[in-house]
Design a protein around this motif. Sequence first.
Motif, PDB file in Angstrom:
ATOM      1  N   SER A  48       0.829  -1.206   0.000  1.00 32.98           N
ATOM      2  CA  SER A  48       0.000   0.000   0.000  1.00 32.98           C
ATOM      3  C   SER A  48       0.863   1.255   0.000  1.00 32.98           C
ATOM      4  O   SER A  48       0.558   2.241  -0.683  1.00 32.98           O
ATOM      5  CB  SER A  48      -0.925   0.015   1.224  1.00 32.98           C
ATOM      6  N   ALA A  49       1.949   1.221   0.783  1.00 34.45           N
ATOM      7  CA  ALA A  49       2.832   2.384   0.868  1.00 34.45           C
ATOM      8  C   ALA A  49       3.449   2.722  -0.482  1.00 34.45           C
ATOM      9  O   ALA A  49       3.604   3.898  -0.834  1.00 34.45           O
ATOM     10  CB  ALA A  49       3.929   2.126   1.902  1.00 34.45           C
ATOM     11  N   LEU A  50       3.798   1.699  -1.264  1.00 35.95           N
ATOM     12  CA  LEU A  50       4.417   1.943  -2.565  1.00 35.95           C
ATOM     13  C   LEU A  50       3.484   2.704  -3.501  1.00 35.95           C
ATOM     14  O   LEU A  50       3.929   3.463  -4.364  1.00 35.95           O
ATOM     15  CB  LEU A  50       4.843   0.617  -3.208  1.00 35.95           C
ATOM     16  N   ARG A  51       2.175   2.539  -3.324  1.00 36.29           N
ATOM     17  CA  ARG A  51       1.201   3.260  -4.166  1.00 36.29           C
ATOM     18  C   ARG A  51       1.101   4.734  -3.789  1.00 36.29           C
ATOM     19  O   ARG A  51       0.538   5.530  -4.534  1.00 36.29           O
ATOM     20  CB  ARG A  51      -0.174   2.602  -4.045  1.00 36.29           C
ATOM     21  N   MET A  52       1.616   5.099  -2.616  1.00 37.51           N
ATOM     22  CA  MET A  52       1.541   6.487  -2.154  1.00 37.51           C
ATOM     23  C   MET A  52       2.724   7.330  -2.625  1.00 37.51           C
ATOM     24  O   MET A  52       2.829   8.494  -2.259  1.00 37.51           O
ATOM     25  CB  MET A  52       1.462   6.520  -0.625  1.00 37.51           C
ATOM     26  N   GLN A  72      12.100  -5.174  -2.685  1.00 41.16           N
ATOM     27  CA  GLN A  72      11.544  -4.620  -3.916  1.00 41.16           C
ATOM     28  C   GLN A  72      11.406  -3.110  -3.820  1.00 41.16           C
ATOM     29  O   GLN A  72      11.671  -2.392  -4.778  1.00 41.16           O
ATOM     30  CB  GLN A  72      10.207  -5.283  -4.237  1.00 41.16           C
ATOM     31  N   ALA A  73      11.002  -2.618  -2.631  1.00 38.29           N
ATOM     32  CA  ALA A  73      10.895  -1.174  -2.441  1.00 38.29           C
ATOM     33  C   ALA A  73      12.262  -0.510  -2.574  1.00 38.29           C
ATOM     34  O   ALA A  73      12.399   0.539  -3.226  1.00 38.29           O
ATOM     35  CB  ALA A  73      10.294  -0.868  -1.063  1.00 38.29           C
ATOM     36  N   LEU A  74      13.288  -1.121  -1.986  1.00 35.64           N
ATOM     37  CA  LEU A  74      14.636  -0.561  -2.053  1.00 35.64           C
ATOM     38  C   LEU A  74      15.187  -0.560  -3.473  1.00 35.64           C
ATOM     39  O   LEU A  74      16.049   0.255  -3.808  1.00 35.64           O
ATOM     40  CB  LEU A  74      15.577  -1.349  -1.135  1.00 35.64           C
ATOM     41  N   ASN A  75      14.695  -1.474  -4.297  1.00 31.20           N
ATOM     42  CA  ASN A  75      15.200  -1.588  -5.671  1.00 31.20           C
ATOM     43  C   ASN A  75      14.291  -0.919  -6.701  1.00 31.20           C
ATOM     44  O   ASN A  75      14.486  -1.116  -7.899  1.00 31.20           O
ATOM     45  CB  ASN A  75      15.398  -3.066  -6.032  1.00 31.20           C
ATOM     46  N   THR A  76      13.308  -0.153  -6.242  1.00 29.04           N
ATOM     47  CA  THR A  76      12.409   0.532  -7.192  1.00 29.04           C
ATOM     48  C   THR A  76      12.337   2.026  -6.891  1.00 29.04           C
ATOM     49  O   THR A  76      11.257   2.621  -6.910  1.00 29.04           O
ATOM     50  CB  THR A  76      10.992  -0.076  -7.145  1.00 29.04           C
ATOM     51  N   GLY A  77      13.477   2.623  -6.586  1.00 31.22           N
ATOM     52  CA  GLY A  77      13.530   4.067  -6.444  1.00 31.22           C
ATOM     53  C   GLY A  77      13.204   4.607  -5.073  1.00 31.22           C
ATOM     54  O   GLY A  77      12.955   5.803  -4.925  1.00 31.22           O
ATOM     55  N   HIS A  78      13.203   3.765  -4.052  1.00 27.40           N
ATOM     56  CA  HIS A  78      12.937   4.242  -2.701  1.00 27.40           C
ATOM     57  C   HIS A  78      14.194   4.119  -1.846  1.00 27.40           C
ATOM     58  O   HIS A  78      14.142   3.673  -0.704  1.00 27.40           O
ATOM     59  CB  HIS A  78      11.774   3.461  -2.075  1.00 27.40           C
ATOM     60  N   GLN A 115      19.627  -8.868  -5.450  1.00 22.94           N
ATOM     61  CA  GLN A 115      18.669  -7.865  -4.991  1.00 22.94           C
ATOM     62  C   GLN A 115      19.154  -7.204  -3.704  1.00 22.94           C
ATOM     63  O   GLN A 115      19.035  -5.990  -3.538  1.00 22.94           O
ATOM     64  CB  GLN A 115      17.301  -8.503  -4.757  1.00 22.94           C
ATOM     65  N   ILE A 116      19.681  -7.991  -2.799  1.00 24.83           N
ATOM     66  CA  ILE A 116      20.212  -7.450  -1.540  1.00 24.83           C
ATOM     67  C   ILE A 116      21.370  -6.500  -1.825  1.00 24.83           C
ATOM     68  O   ILE A 116      21.423  -5.385  -1.306  1.00 24.83           O
ATOM     69  CB  ILE A 116      20.650  -8.589  -0.603  1.00 24.83           C
ATOM     70  N   ALA A 117      22.322  -6.943  -2.650  1.00 22.40           N
ATOM     71  CA  ALA A 117      23.502  -6.137  -2.955  1.00 22.40           C
ATOM     72  C   ALA A 117      23.130  -4.844  -3.657  1.00 22.40           C
ATOM     73  O   ALA A 117      23.776  -3.814  -3.463  1.00 22.40           O
ATOM     74  CB  ALA A 117      24.483  -6.945  -3.802  1.00 22.40           C
ATOM     75  N   SER A 118      22.071  -4.890  -4.461  1.00 19.97           N
ATOM     76  CA  SER A 118      21.641  -3.696  -5.190  1.00 19.97           C
ATOM     77  C   SER A 118      20.827  -2.753  -4.320  1.00 19.97           C
ATOM     78  O   SER A 118      20.909  -1.531  -4.461  1.00 19.97           O
ATOM     79  CB  SER A 118      20.808  -4.129  -6.404  1.00 19.97           C
ATOM     80  N   GLY A 119      20.028  -3.306  -3.397  1.00 17.39           N
ATOM     81  CA  GLY A 119      19.097  -2.477  -2.640  1.00 17.39           C
ATOM     82  C   GLY A 119      19.628  -1.947  -1.319  1.00 17.39           C
ATOM     83  O   GLY A 119      19.213  -0.884  -0.859  1.00 17.39           O
TER      84      GLY A 119
END
Length: 199
Positions: A48-52, A72-78, A115-119
């Motif tokens: 839900s937070a990602l939609r905000m 996923q949040a850390l790897n999508t611009g957050h 994903q961990i290393a990137s985020g």
Amino acid sequence: MYVLRCVIPIEDNAELRLQGIQNLVRLEARNANLEGKGAITIRDLIKSALRMRPNRIIVGEIRSEEAIDMLQALNTGHSGSLSTGHANSPEDMLSRIETMVLMGMEVPLSAIQRQIASGIDLIVHVGRLRDKSRKVLEITEVIGYQQERILLQPLFCYEEKGEREGRIEGEWKKVHDLVFQDKLLAAGCDTEGDPEAGG
């Protein structure tokens, strides 16, 4: 100066006391009712937070498969978002995250590690010493992924110097310089440590 437009803390029980943020949206998980319905999980709240469109997401603690959504949040611009978890060292925390992700999704371990290393940029390890005090023991940077392992580099470590009146004494030692300073600069921070420059 970088201005945070929206910060969303997500917790099982609201404990964080964040101040000075204009747009603060608190989300709190909820247990199921007596009929076993109506539960709202940390995973639900992260989605839900990602939609905000927040600038930062703060998850009080990751314990289970919600680690997937946090990654996923850390790897999508957050970037700049954060969470806590329990482990004995920065290395152990990475292993715990891998395990938590595997609890909710069947994916190759190498994909999780990438994903961990990137985020994740930094791990701050807080520990309890034998005098029962809590101290930040290590700040470690995640510097990449090579040969099927996540590469870590300690930046600062706490070094014990002895005891005085039953209390452990020590000091911080700088071990390495931050490798990825560009992220700090992009966020408006001054890597030279000038508090007047940057946010």
